[in-house]
Motif scaffolding. Structure first.
Motif, PDB file in Angstrom:
ATOM      1  N   GLU A  68      -5.954  10.471 -43.081  1.00 20.79           N
ATOM      2  CA  GLU A  68      -5.992   9.738 -44.356  1.00 20.79           C
ATOM      3  C   GLU A  68      -7.140   8.736 -44.371  1.00 20.79           C
ATOM      4  N   SER A  69      -7.318   7.989 -43.267  1.00 22.57           N
ATOM      5  CA  SER A  69      -8.391   6.991 -43.213  1.00 22.57           C
ATOM      6  C   SER A  69      -9.765   7.642 -43.324  1.00 22.57           C
ATOM      7  N   ASN A  72     -10.375   8.897 -46.890  1.00 22.08           N
ATOM      8  CA  ASN A  72     -10.761   7.801 -47.786  1.00 22.08           C
ATOM      9  C   ASN A  72     -12.213   7.399 -47.563  1.00 22.08           C
ATOM     10  N   ALA A  73     -12.654   7.420 -46.299  1.00 19.22           N
ATOM     11  CA  ALA A  73     -14.017   6.982 -45.979  1.00 19.22           C
ATOM     12  C   ALA A  73     -15.076   7.936 -46.518  1.00 19.22           C
ATOM     13  N   ASP A  75     -14.337  10.277 -49.008  1.00 17.47           N
ATOM     14  CA  ASP A  75     -13.910  10.719 -50.339  1.00 17.47           C
ATOM     15  C   ASP A  75     -13.687  12.233 -50.376  1.00 17.47           C
ATOM     16  N   GLN A  77     -10.642  15.511 -48.917  1.00 22.24           N
ATOM     17  CA  GLN A  77      -9.382  15.853 -48.281  1.00 22.24           C
ATOM     18  C   GLN A  77      -9.629  16.224 -46.819  1.00 22.24           C
TER      19      GLN A  77
END
Length: 298
Positions: A68-69, A72-73, A75, A77
């Motif tokens: 997940e981290s 997010n970093a 952008d 999946q």
């Protein structure tokens, strides 16, 4: 000393057995290298996703929330599949370089074992049998793979010092022997912007081949150039996305044997690594010639 094994499957029906066959070959080479072991597996190809195989000495903490981290970093999946101290991060292929850089920012203690579209590398300190069991190598499928059992002579017994070494996308190398000019070559490659993480001479050899191919050489041409540019004695087995290559130095003092059938091409530091392969009794078996490049691809 060290032991090398490699298997390139021509027959797709054997692909579910790749991990089991490589595991048996690897364990047979234990007394050539009991310090650490590793296997590179080339499994099914994905047209949209790439893979980062990563390792941590504290995986419970390091891998918690990592997908997940990282997603997010960058952008995007990110998927994750964990095996013991390793995890395979599945990432859009066009985000691999960005993801590797972001990973260093998120957790500098996480080490990258391999990067590419179909390559996964698993390696750790310990007996080959134990390493293979930890990562359930026996259950893995794929089109080709290489393995290594290490007896450390030139650098510390560590996870990062174990083989195979991955220095280019879907490319890896294992090595038996010793290079005398690896320190000067390491400095030269680093000046060229090539990233090298360890003091192991084998990683320098892998990085050299990557550098040559980045500058327009084919793998065969890069292996030919290594005969002039690398001083010492060596046997290299190299994996690429669609192929498998072998080269020995001009003296060829390190042991090596190959076998070929209609179903596969196999390499072992000793013939006993090959004796349990299907149809080995009918295989063409030979010792690779000195200073000669051998290559097979799909």
């Amino acid at each position: 000393m060290c032991g090398i094994v490699g298997l390139f499957l021509k027959d797709k029906a054997l692909e579910p057995q790749l991990g089991a066959m490589l595991t048996d070959m690897l364990i047979t080479m234990t007394d050539r290298g009991p310090d650490s072991a590793g296997i590179a597996i080339y499994n099914e190809e994905s047209t949209s996703n790439g893979k980062l195989t990563v390792q941590s000495d504290d995986p419970d903490t390091a891998f918690e929330g990592l997908a997940e981290s990282l997603g997010n970093a960058i952008d995007a999946q990110v998927g994750m599949s964990r095996k013991d101290t390793h995890a395979v991060l599945t990432i859009p292929a066009d985000k691999l370089v960005q993801a590797r850089a972001a990973l260093r920012e998120l957790n500098g203690s996480i080490r990258v074992m391999s990067t590419g579209e179909i390559l996964e590398i698993y390696k750790e300190v310990g007996l080959p049998k134990n390493v293979a069991e930890r990562f359930e190598i026996e259950e893995m499928s794929g089109s080709h793979g290489i393995g290594h059992t290490r007896m450390a002579t030139e650098s510390a017994v560590t996870t990062m010092g174990a083989h195979p070494f991955n220095t280019g996308s879907d490319q890896c190398l294992v090595h038996n022997g010793s290079l005398s000019n690896h320190n000067s070559l390491r400095r030269r490659l680093q000046r060229e912007g090539v990233h090298i993480e360890t003091k192991n001479d084998s990683e320098v050899a892998a990085a050299y081949l990557t550098w040559k191919m980045q500058n327009g050489s084919t793998l065969g041409e890069a292996l030919e150039s290594s005969l002039d540019d690398l001083d010492g004695f060596f046997t290299f087995v190299v994996g690429t996305k669609d192929g498998f290559g072998v080269v020995r130095d001009p003296i060829a003092c390190k042991p090596a044997v190959m076998a070929e059938t209609d179903q596969y091409v196999a390499f072992g530091s000793e013939y006993r690594a090959l004796v349990n392969l299907p149809g080995i009794e009918d295989a063409r078996v030979w010792e690779p010639e000195p200073a000669t490049v051998y290559f097979w691809n799909h």
